[in-house]
Design a protein around this motif. Structure first.
Motif, PDB file in Angstrom:
ATOM      1  N   GLU A   1      63.585   3.353  40.521  1.00 23.43           N
ATOM      2  CA  GLU A   1      63.345   4.784  40.400  1.00 23.43           C
ATOM      3  C   GLU A   1      63.909   5.534  41.611  1.00 23.43           C
ATOM      4  OE1 GLU A   1      59.604   7.622  39.123  1.00 23.43           O
ATOM      5  OE2 GLU A   1      59.176   5.723  40.095  1.00 23.43           O
ATOM      6  N   HIS A   2      64.294   6.771  41.396  1.00 28.27           N
ATOM      7  CA  HIS A   2      64.734   7.720  42.430  1.00 28.27           C
ATOM      8  C   HIS A   2      66.154   7.490  42.926  1.00 28.27           C
ATOM      9  CE1 HIS A   2      60.616   9.143  42.725  1.00 28.27           C
ATOM     10  NE2 HIS A   2      60.211   7.929  43.048  1.00 28.27           N
TER      11      HIS A   2
ATOM     12  N   SER B   1      54.996   1.778  39.077  1.00 29.16           N
ATOM     13  CA  SER B   1      55.638   2.627  38.079  1.00 29.16           C
ATOM     14  C   SER B   1      54.671   3.660  37.539  1.00 29.16           C
ATOM     15  CB  SER B   1      56.128   1.730  36.931  1.00 29.16           C
ATOM     16  OG  SER B   1      56.595   2.506  35.855  1.00 29.16           O
TER      17      SER B   1
ATOM     18  N   ASP C   1      63.464   3.780  30.559  1.00 23.79           N
ATOM     19  CA  ASP C   1      64.697   4.526  30.361  1.00 23.79           C
ATOM     20  C   ASP C   1      65.231   4.261  28.951  1.00 23.79           C
ATOM     21  OD1 ASP C   1      66.031   2.072  30.450  1.00 23.79           O
ATOM     22  OD2 ASP C   1      67.099   2.491  32.299  1.00 23.79           O
TER      23      ASP C   1
ATOM     24  N   ILE D   1      61.069   1.949  34.685  1.00 24.41           N
ATOM     25  CA  ILE D   1      61.515   2.680  35.870  1.00 24.41           C
ATOM     26  C   ILE D   1      60.424   2.541  36.928  1.00 24.41           C
ATOM     27  CG2 ILE D   1      62.170   4.917  36.790  1.00 24.41           C
ATOM     28  CD1 ILE D   1      63.044   5.616  33.874  1.00 24.41           C
TER      29      ILE D   1
ATOM     30  N   GLU E   1      59.411   1.619  41.460  1.00 20.36           N
ATOM     31  CA  GLU E   1      59.723   1.263  42.837  1.00 20.36           C
ATOM     32  C   GLU E   1      59.299  -0.182  43.015  1.00 20.36           C
ATOM     33  OE1 GLU E   1      59.420   4.951  45.782  1.00 20.36           O
ATOM     34  OE2 GLU E   1      57.536   4.626  44.700  1.00 20.36           O
TER      35      GLU E   1
ATOM     36  N   TYR F   1      67.007  12.894  38.370  1.00 20.24           N
ATOM     37  CA  TYR F   1      65.806  12.256  37.851  1.00 20.24           C
ATOM     38  C   TYR F   1      64.706  12.109  38.903  1.00 20.24           C
ATOM     39  CZ  TYR F   1      68.813  11.154  33.939  1.00 20.24           C
ATOM     40  OH  TYR F   1      69.673  11.260  32.878  1.00 20.24           O
ATOM     41  N   SER F   2      64.904  12.665  40.082  1.00 15.84           N
ATOM     42  CA  SER F   2      63.910  12.517  41.149  1.00 15.84           C
ATOM     43  C   SER F   2      63.864  13.759  42.020  1.00 15.84           C
ATOM     44  CB  SER F   2      64.259  11.308  42.020  1.00 15.84           C
ATOM     45  OG  SER F   2      63.465  11.289  43.183  1.00 15.84           O
TER      46      SER F   2
END
Length: 168
Positions: free
Chosen positions: A57-58, A89, A94, A100, A102, A126-127
């Motif tokens: 993610e991010h 999460s 996705d 998605i 960390e 997306y972040s």
């Protein structure tokens, strides 16, 4: 009156049934062993005897065919391949059905390490997490990793260029 009763019943249902798992029965947060690094931002983690694909993610790492793509994959591998990790999460998947999340190895946030080392972009589409933006700005100032290349191309632009070439 009937609407109020329905609405209250609906709220009660939501309160009693919090969504804590994704559509493929993964909890939002879990621990597992990293068994494959597909590229810098896509891993396979064993959870309850099954491989689960995780998309970091991010961030967005360079593609494997792109400059620094193999470097991103190598750092990700060095940080967590074969290790137990914590996957954190919000439960979203996705379009390729990857969770998605960390990923943490101990106290190390792998997603942030990739950005800090100049091997990933903060994926601002997306972040909105400013901590990733700050890490990218610092990596750019330090000319870390891909930021040593003044002509670095973001992976989302790289993919568009590649797709346009394939259409010809």
């Amino acid at each position: 009156m009937m609407f109020k009763l329905f609405f209250i019943s609906f709220l009660f249902f939501l309160a009693c049934n919090p969504k804590t798992e994704t559509s493929n029965s993964l909890p939002k947060n879990f621990e597992g062993k990293v068994v494959a690094i597909k590229d810098g931002d896509t891993f396979k983690v064993m959870y309850e005897g099954k491989e689960k694909t995780i998309r970091l993610e991010h961030i967005d790492c360079p593609e494997k065919s792109q400059p620094f793509g193999n470097n991103a994959k190598q750092l990700a591998s060095d940080l967590c391949f074969g290790k137990m990790v914590k996957v954190v999460s919000n439960g979203k998947m996705d379009r390729y059905q990857r969770l998605i999340a960390e990923i943490y190895v101990g106290d190390i946030n792998v997603n942030k390490e990739l950005v800090e080392n100049g091997l990933a972009w903060h994926f601002v589409n997306y972040s909105k997490d400013n901590s990733y933006a700050k890490l990218e700005i610092q990596a750019r100032k330090n000319k870390a990793g891909l930021w040593s290349d003044v002509h670095a191309i973001a992976p989302w632009d790289w993919r568009k260029i590649k797709k346009a070439k394939n259409k010809k």
